[in-house]
Enzyme design. Structure first.
Site, PDB file in Angstrom:
ATOM      1  N   GLU A  11      -6.452 -15.826  -9.511  1.00 54.86           N
ATOM      2  CA  GLU A  11      -6.207 -14.935 -10.650  1.00 54.86           C
ATOM      3  C   GLU A  11      -5.259 -15.592 -11.653  1.00 54.86           C
ATOM      4  OE1 GLU A  11      -5.073 -11.240  -8.667  1.00 54.86           O
ATOM      5  OE2 GLU A  11      -7.188 -10.702  -8.484  1.00 54.86           O
ATOM      6  N   ASP A  47     -10.923  -6.818  -1.537  1.00 55.75           N
ATOM      7  CA  ASP A  47      -9.564  -6.514  -1.979  1.00 55.75           C
ATOM      8  C   ASP A  47      -9.142  -5.094  -1.623  1.00 55.75           C
ATOM      9  OD1 ASP A  47      -7.150  -6.830  -3.182  1.00 55.75           O
ATOM     10  OD2 ASP A  47      -7.888  -6.775  -5.236  1.00 55.75           O
ATOM     11  N   GLU A  51      -3.226   1.096  -3.621  1.00 52.25           N
ATOM     12  CA  GLU A  51      -3.859   0.733  -4.890  1.00 52.25           C
ATOM     13  C   GLU A  51      -5.249   1.342  -5.043  1.00 52.25           C
ATOM     14  OE1 GLU A  51      -4.048  -3.475  -5.588  1.00 52.25           O
ATOM     15  OE2 GLU A  51      -5.175  -3.240  -7.443  1.00 52.25           O
TER      16      GLU A  51
HETATM   17  C1  BDP Z   1      -5.083  -7.147  -6.289  1.00 53.29           C
HETATM   18  C2  BDP Z   1      -4.183  -6.516  -7.297  1.00 53.29           C
HETATM   19  C3  BDP Z   1      -3.421  -7.514  -8.103  1.00 53.29           C
HETATM   20  C4  BDP Z   1      -2.725  -8.504  -7.189  1.00 53.29           C
HETATM   21  C5  BDP Z   1      -3.752  -9.159  -6.304  1.00 53.29           C
HETATM   22  C6  BDP Z   1      -3.156 -10.069  -5.236  1.00 53.29           C
HETATM   23  O1  BDP Z   1      -4.963  -5.689  -8.142  1.00 53.29           O
HETATM   24  O2  BDP Z   1      -2.522  -6.803  -8.905  1.00 53.29           O
HETATM   25  O3  BDP Z   1      -2.022  -9.453  -7.896  1.00 53.29           O
HETATM   26  O4  BDP Z   1      -4.468  -8.179  -5.589  1.00 53.29           O
HETATM   27  O5  BDP Z   1      -3.233  -9.699  -4.070  1.00 53.29           O
HETATM   28  O6  BDP Z   1      -5.371  -6.173  -5.343  1.00 53.29           O
HETATM   29  O7  BDP Z   1      -2.655 -11.127  -5.542  1.00 53.29           O
END
Ligand code: BDP
Length: 679
Positions: free
Chosen positions: A286, A365, A393
């Site tokens: 990301e 996720d 989340e």
């Molecule tokens: C996702 C989240 C994000 C996190 C990412 C992570 O939406 O904000 O930075 O995982 O685990 O679930 O790095």
């Protein structure tokens, strides 16, 4: 009754046999050590007993007493009570506890001060849940080595995916001055068995790169508080640190200057915090920097940091959440679910001994339902920890109740077939299957500066439950719920019965009115709250359901799909690949099917969607009426907090029901088979 004291509220116990037994033993305590952690245990003991039993605890025993201390700590009651072979069974964080009539005491002994603390919390928990303390004779060791919490707190005071206010660690790019709250937090964590906390977000922003230099004294003050409670502090670091902060023009892990830079950082950190835990790293994920920029792999990156920490006993926790977040949504062959395995399986055996891979529980996720990550079982020569998300989340953001312990239990029990017939995830996680040097569990925290820590009071059960499960995965979700309820609300069986039911049904209920049959992702983009069926459908994140007028689901089979199902071992691979065998709850994760496909339940997919959503919304409303039956039995402040959230949930569940049902009714054109109205 704000909820601040959480499961360390020590509610007054009812008079009766159990109470009399406790008073008989607990009027006095014998402690011989000055050690800060042992003293913290003593304070906790006094606080707990005085509150639960309403008596003063004397420190000059004259008759029956509780004896607390390490085996070598000079408390003659401790040395008198435990036999040599008992001592040998107590690990570095474990404890022994024995009620001894002939020695006039119940002794809590351990090989380390942290073990003493765990033992004291254990005894307080027995008392708080009205269990007998007579005839105790046991040795208790934590099953998992690393029992970690990851904070996603940012230095500006915001919390990434935080649903309980802002950070209590930072405010406006400064460390908090409220060390009292940090101490209370450490007490809570330690009482649940946590021994490691990473205090900053895995997404490390510019100022947070300075935690390992300019702000080290502040970090060190927090480490001091954690240390008292047996908790090691970890930091998330930015892989490009040497470029941001130093004079080095690259972050290439094979560059000697870069390696030197990290080595000198490590020395600096350990000079300030001798028991510093290590680094948590999100790299090449990301948009975070990582070794790929330099044509290096993740083993190169992790080992470079590991080498810097090794001389000091530190570890690198390297996250496997690596995938292409800029995918073309029209490309049906690239599959985000495959990514972690495809990246890390080829690196098995290439990581240094003090590197641990941190693997999210599922391949996507933290959805309400996903299969278990196939990386569990695939890495035979690599230290690994599982990563859960306590922060809700994708499971209602602490506005809906969703007790996650049953989900975690199911994951831990999943058989990977990695080494013979019985190879459950829990044995990979505890290190026993492959004999790892390091292993354990990490999870994203759900706390913030809300008075009650977790926003939704019932979300405290997830925090508590996570710690307890990390300590001992054999505990059941029911046991953990019942402990938490007694320690938080007291021991009234009616209260316990109702709250238990609410907690234990809540995951199933949440699942039933949200995304169906394991497909996931039908939420609003970015903030991830509330229904939006196509919110992520035409996006770059690799998160699709492929619904059209004929059918829905992601084809991850070998023959016609992405081949993801082949990442599993043994019968799991065929099981998931087969349309006939695939379990209903994961059907749409693995298969694309027509709406008229018949499930094992006997229903069609479309009828399942309608039914589950109507029933789910109804059951969400019932949660509220169950709670209102406790109006006069729960302290008003606590009662109202939960009532408000459950009202919101009941309303919001209807919104979910209507959006999902209407969407699929319009897409499929297929009528519901009952009288209910879908617009
Ligand atoms: C996702 C989240 C994000 C996190 C990412 C992570 O939406 O904000 O930075 O995982 O685990 O679930 O790095």
């Amino acid at each position: 009754d704000s909820g601040y004291t959480a499961w360390l509220s020590y509610p007054v116990l009812p008079q009766g046999n159990a109470y009399n037994q406790y008073v008989k033993w607990c009027g006095a305590v014998k402690v011989a050590e000055e050690n800060d952690t042992v003293q913290a245990a003593l304070q906790e003991w006094q606080r707990g007993i005085e509150s639960m039993l309403g008596i003063k605890v004397s420190s000059k025993p004259d008759g029956l007493c509780i004896a607390i201390g390490t085996f070598q700590g000079g408390n003659e009651l401790i040395s008198g009570v435990f036999a040599e072979d008992t001592l040998a069974k107590v690990g570095p964080e474990g404890f022994a506890i024995r009620s001894s009539e002939e020695n006039d005491c119940i002794a809590v002994g351990a090989s380390s001060p942290a073990g003493v603390l765990y033992g004291v919390f254990h005894l307080l928990r027995l008392i708080g849940s009205l269990q007998s303390i007579e005839g105790l004779d046991e040795v208790v060791n934590p099953v998992n080595g690393l029992r970690m919490i990851n904070h996603w707190d940012n230095f500006d005071g915001s919390v990434e995916r935080g649903y309980s206010g802002r950070s209590f660690l930072y405010e406006d790019n400064r460390f908090t001055r409220d060390l009292e709250r940090i101490r209370d937090y450490a007490r809570l964590m330690s009482s649940a068995g946590i021994n490691a906390i990473a205090i900053n977000n895995v997404n490390v922003h510019a100022l947070e790169t300075l935690f390992i230099s300019k702000y080290l004294p502040d970090v060190s003050r927090i480490a001091d508080v954690f240390r008292l409670y047996g908790i090691k502090l970890f930091l998330s670091v930015n892989f490009a640190g040497p470029m941001h902060e130093g004079e080095v023009g690259t972050a290439d892990p094979l560059d000697p200057e870069v390696r030197k830079w990290w080595q000198s950082k490590a020395a600096e950190i350990y000079a300030a915090i001798p028991d510093f835990g290590g680094f948590v790293v999100k790299a090449d994920s990301e948009n975070r920097p990582g070794p790929f920029t330099y044509g290096r792999d993740h083993a190169d990156g992790a080992n470079m940091l590991a080498e810097a920490l090794e001389p000091f006993g530190g570890i690198v926790i390297w996250r496997c959440f690596v995938y292409n977040c800029k995918q073309d949504w029209r490309d049906r062959k690239t599959d985000r679910a495959r990514a972690a395995y495809d990246h890390f399986k080829p690196l098995d055996g290439k990581f240094n001994d003090n590197v641990i891979l941190q693997i999210k529980n599922g391949p996507m996720d933290f959805q309400v339902r996903e299969p278990v990550s196939p990386l569990f079982g695939a890495l035979e020569r690599t230290n690994q920890v599982i990563e859960f998300q306590i922060a809700q989340e994708y499971t209602g953001q602490q506005r809906h109740v969703c007790y996650l312990v049953p989900q975690w239990k199911e994951i831990m029990e999943f058989n990977t077939y990695a080494k013979g017939e019985a190879s459950p995830v829990k044995h990979i996680v505890d290190g026993s299957l492959w004999g790892n040097r390091y292993s354990g569990i990490a999870a994203v925290s759900n706390v913030g500066n809300d008075k009650n820590w977790t926003g939704h009071l019932l979300a405290q059960a997830n925090l508590y439950g996570y710690g307890r499960l990390a300590w001992n995965p054999e505990l059941t979700a029911e046991q953990i719920a019942s402990e938490w309820i007694s320690l938080t609300f007291g021991t009234d069986p009616v209260v316990s019965g109702v709250i238990s039911r609410i907690l234990l049904d809540s995951w199933e209920i949440y699942e039933s009115y949200t995304a169906p049959l394991g497909v996931g992702w039908m939420i609003n983009p970015e903030h991830h709250y509330g229904p939006n069926v196509d919110g992520y459908e035409y996006s770059q994140w690799g998160t699709y359901h492929y619904a059209d007028h004929r059918g829905i689901g992601v084809d991850r089979t070998v023959k016609t799909g992405t081949g993801y199902s082949a990442q599993y071992l043994g019968s799991n691979a065929e099981h998931y690949d087969s349309l006939e065998e695939c379990p209903d709850e994961l059907l749409l994760f693995f298969h694309h099917v027509p709406y008229t496909h018949i499930l094992h339940s006997g229903k069609t997919v479309i009828q399942h969607i309608y039914d589950a959503h109507f029933e789910g919304a109804e059951r969400a409303a019932e949660l509220l009426s169950m709670w209102t039956s406790l109006k006069d039995k729960v302290a008003e402040g606590l009662y109202l907090q939960v009532e408000n959230r459950l009202k919101e949930q009941a309303g919001h569940a209807k919104e979910w029901r209507d959006q999902i049902n209407t969407y699929f009714y319009r897409k499929s054109g297929i009528e519901d088979n009952s009288e209910r109205v879908i617009y």
